[in-house]
Design a protein around this motif. Structure first.
Motif, PDB file in Angstrom:
ATOM      1  N   THR A   6      19.091  28.313  47.245  1.00 54.65           N
ATOM      2  CA  THR A   6      20.304  27.710  47.771  1.00 54.65           C
ATOM      3  C   THR A   6      21.518  28.284  47.056  1.00 54.65           C
ATOM      4  OG1 THR A   6      19.087  25.684  48.152  1.00 54.65           O
ATOM      5  CG2 THR A   6      21.468  25.526  48.172  1.00 54.65           C
ATOM      6  N   LEU A   7      22.541  28.550  47.838  1.00 55.90           N
ATOM      7  CA  LEU A   7      23.785  29.043  47.257  1.00 55.90           C
ATOM      8  C   LEU A   7      24.604  27.834  46.803  1.00 55.90           C
ATOM      9  CD1 LEU A   7      25.260  31.717  46.735  1.00 55.90           C
ATOM     10  CD2 LEU A   7      26.406  31.401  48.908  1.00 55.90           C
ATOM     11  N   THR A   8      24.616  27.605  45.517  1.00 50.55           N
ATOM     12  CA  THR A   8      25.329  26.457  44.950  1.00 50.55           C
ATOM     13  C   THR A   8      26.833  26.738  44.898  1.00 50.55           C
ATOM     14  OG1 THR A   8      25.165  27.301  42.692  1.00 50.55           O
ATOM     15  CG2 THR A   8      23.340  25.901  43.498  1.00 50.55           C
ATOM     16  N   ALA A   9      27.608  25.698  44.667  1.00 49.15           N
ATOM     17  CA  ALA A   9      29.051  25.870  44.493  1.00 49.15           C
ATOM     18  C   ALA A   9      29.336  26.779  43.297  1.00 49.15           C
ATOM     19  CB  ALA A   9      29.728  24.513  44.314  1.00 49.15           C
ATOM     20  N   THR A  10      28.494  26.679  42.277  1.00 48.27           N
ATOM     21  CA  THR A  10      28.641  27.526  41.091  1.00 48.27           C
ATOM     22  C   THR A  10      28.455  28.997  41.461  1.00 48.27           C
ATOM     23  OG1 THR A  10      27.918  25.750  39.628  1.00 48.27           O
ATOM     24  CG2 THR A  10      27.676  27.995  38.792  1.00 48.27           C
ATOM     25  N   ALA A  11      27.410  29.277  42.235  1.00 48.91           N
ATOM     26  CA  ALA A  11      27.156  30.659  42.668  1.00 48.91           C
ATOM     27  C   ALA A  11      28.273  31.146  43.582  1.00 48.91           C
ATOM     28  CB  ALA A  11      25.805  30.755  43.358  1.00 48.91           C
ATOM     29  N   CYS A  12      28.754  30.287  44.460  1.00 52.50           N
ATOM     30  CA  CYS A  12      29.869  30.662  45.345  1.00 52.50           C
ATOM     31  C   CYS A  12      31.117  31.001  44.541  1.00 52.50           C
ATOM     32  CB  CYS A  12      30.167  29.533  46.324  1.00 52.50           C
ATOM     33  SG  CYS A  12      28.977  29.372  47.652  1.00 52.50           S
ATOM     34  N   ALA A  13      31.398  30.199  43.517  1.00 55.48           N
ATOM     35  CA  ALA A  13      32.562  30.467  42.679  1.00 55.48           C
ATOM     36  C   ALA A  13      32.420  31.802  41.960  1.00 55.48           C
ATOM     37  CB  ALA A  13      32.772  29.343  41.668  1.00 55.48           C
ATOM     38  N   LEU A  14      31.230  32.069  41.443  1.00 58.38           N
ATOM     39  CA  LEU A  14      30.986  33.344  40.760  1.00 58.38           C
ATOM     40  C   LEU A  14      31.208  34.512  41.711  1.00 58.38           C
ATOM     41  CD1 LEU A  14      30.045  34.978  38.302  1.00 58.38           C
ATOM     42  CD2 LEU A  14      27.691  34.570  39.065  1.00 58.38           C
ATOM     43  N   LEU A  15      30.616  34.434  42.878  1.00 57.99           N
ATOM     44  CA  LEU A  15      30.789  35.500  43.865  1.00 57.99           C
ATOM     45  C   LEU A  15      32.241  35.587  44.325  1.00 57.99           C
ATOM     46  CD1 LEU A  15      27.546  35.030  45.979  1.00 57.99           C
ATOM     47  CD2 LEU A  15      28.021  36.785  44.257  1.00 57.99           C
ATOM     48  N   GLY A  16      32.903  34.451  44.450  1.00 56.83           N
ATOM     49  CA  GLY A  16      34.309  34.451  44.843  1.00 56.83           C
ATOM     50  C   GLY A  16      35.209  35.109  43.817  1.00 56.83           C
ATOM     51  N   LEU A  17      34.941  34.861  42.543  1.00 56.78           N
ATOM     52  CA  LEU A  17      35.732  35.495  41.482  1.00 56.78           C
ATOM     53  C   LEU A  17      35.567  37.012  41.503  1.00 56.78           C
ATOM     54  CD1 LEU A  17      34.974  32.941  38.640  1.00 56.78           C
ATOM     55  CD2 LEU A  17      37.230  33.350  39.675  1.00 56.78           C
ATOM     56  N   VAL A  18      34.339  37.462  41.709  1.00 55.62           N
ATOM     57  CA  VAL A  18      34.092  38.904  41.792  1.00 55.62           C
ATOM     58  C   VAL A  18      34.719  39.478  43.058  1.00 55.62           C
ATOM     59  CG1 VAL A  18      32.282  40.664  41.989  1.00 55.62           C
ATOM     60  CG2 VAL A  18      32.007  38.760  40.381  1.00 55.62           C
ATOM     61  N   ALA A  19      34.585  38.763  44.174  1.00 53.84           N
ATOM     62  CA  ALA A  19      35.167  39.229  45.432  1.00 53.84           C
ATOM     63  C   ALA A  19      36.687  39.347  45.334  1.00 53.84           C
ATOM     64  CB  ALA A  19      34.780  38.284  46.568  1.00 53.84           C
ATOM     65  N   TRP A  20      37.325  38.380  44.679  1.00 55.43           N
ATOM     66  CA  TRP A  20      38.778  38.426  44.523  1.00 55.43           C
ATOM     67  C   TRP A  20      39.196  39.642  43.698  1.00 55.43           C
ATOM     68  CZ3 TRP A  20      42.891  37.506  46.879  1.00 55.43           C
ATOM     69  CH2 TRP A  20      44.127  37.433  46.245  1.00 55.43           C
ATOM     70  N   ALA A  21      38.480  39.915  42.622  1.00 56.09           N
ATOM     71  CA  ALA A  21      38.785  41.103  41.816  1.00 56.09           C
ATOM     72  C   ALA A  21      38.618  42.369  42.665  1.00 56.09           C
ATOM     73  CB  ALA A  21      37.901  41.151  40.577  1.00 56.09           C
ATOM     74  N   LEU A  22      37.612  42.374  43.512  1.00 55.92           N
ATOM     75  CA  LEU A  22      37.373  43.532  44.394  1.00 55.92           C
ATOM     76  C   LEU A  22      38.493  43.673  45.424  1.00 55.92           C
ATOM     77  CD1 LEU A  22      35.404  45.835  45.041  1.00 55.92           C
ATOM     78  CD2 LEU A  22      34.201  44.241  46.555  1.00 55.92           C
ATOM     79  N   VAL A  23      38.943  42.575  45.999  1.00 49.59           N
ATOM     80  CA  VAL A  23      40.064  42.614  46.946  1.00 49.59           C
ATOM     81  C   VAL A  23      41.297  43.211  46.262  1.00 49.59           C
ATOM     82  CG1 VAL A  23      41.733  41.147  48.179  1.00 49.59           C
ATOM     83  CG2 VAL A  23      39.279  40.744  48.444  1.00 49.59           C
ATOM     84  N   LEU A  24      41.548  42.792  45.035  1.00 43.28           N
ATOM     85  CA  LEU A  24      42.706  43.312  44.309  1.00 43.28           C
ATOM     86  C   LEU A  24      42.570  44.811  44.041  1.00 43.28           C
ATOM     87  CD1 LEU A  24      43.272  40.345  41.835  1.00 43.28           C
ATOM     88  CD2 LEU A  24      44.698  40.964  43.808  1.00 43.28           C
ATOM     89  N   VAL A  25      41.348  45.268  43.745  1.00 43.48           N
ATOM     90  CA  VAL A  25      41.124  46.710  43.553  1.00 43.48           C
ATOM     91  C   VAL A  25      41.431  47.462  44.848  1.00 43.48           C
ATOM     92  CG1 VAL A  25      39.393  48.499  43.150  1.00 43.48           C
ATOM     93  CG2 VAL A  25      39.437  46.483  41.717  1.00 43.48           C
ATOM     94  N   PHE A  26      40.949  46.929  45.967  1.00 43.15           N
ATOM     95  CA  PHE A  26      41.215  47.579  47.253  1.00 43.15           C
ATOM     96  C   PHE A  26      42.711  47.633  47.546  1.00 43.15           C
ATOM     97  CE2 PHE A  26      36.721  46.526  48.653  1.00 43.15           C
ATOM     98  CZ  PHE A  26      36.309  47.850  48.640  1.00 43.15           C
TER      99      PHE A  26
END
Length: 139
Positions: A2-22
């Motif tokens: 199950t994708l927990t809120a904790t896992a979603c937050a972790l992936l979201g933090l990485v995704a946001w950093a990636l968006v900023l790189v792009f």
């Protein structure tokens, strides 16, 4: 799994950093392609970027990367230790505070926005501190 809120937050933090790189790569690529800057002329800190937004974007990206190890370490520990029940309730708020801080910085460096940015940062620090106390069994 199950994708927990904790896992979603972790992936979201990485995704946001990636968006900023792009965004950063896109902005710099356009400057090079339009002849506004040479490909090897960019200062690592963004200080010679022609626009204020570009300078803020460099700093926002750097700030995300500076804080990601702390955030990721706590979130990964909670996942690995099976303690996401402790971090799930505030995981979305942590991610939201990171996004808020970044967006406020991207919009302006005026006093109001600096205060708003600080508020977003403080929320993140408070959540991380609280989680450390919870995960460490201190509260």
């Amino acid at each position: 799994m199950t994708l927990t809120a904790t896992a979603c937050a972790l992936l979201g933090l990485v995704a946001w950093a990636l968006v900023l790189v792009f965004l950063l790569v896109n902005q710099r690529g356009l400057m090079v392609l339009t002849g506004k800057m040479k490909v090897n002329a960019f200062a690592p800190d963004g200080s010679n970027t022609p626009s204020d937004f570009g300078q803020r974007l460099v700093r926002v990206h750097a700030n995300c990367l500076e804080n990601l190890p702390l955030q990721a370490a706590v979130l990964l520990y909670a996942i690995a230790a099976g303690q996401t029940a402790l971090t799930d309730p505030l995981a979305g708020l942590l991610l939201g505070a990171r996004l808020f801080q970044s967006v406020m910085h991207l919009i302006s460096t005026g006093p109001l926005f600096v205060w708003l940015r600080f508020a977003g940062f403080f929320i993140q620090l408070a959540i991380l501190g609280y989680w450390l106390l919870l995960l460490g069994g201190l509260i």
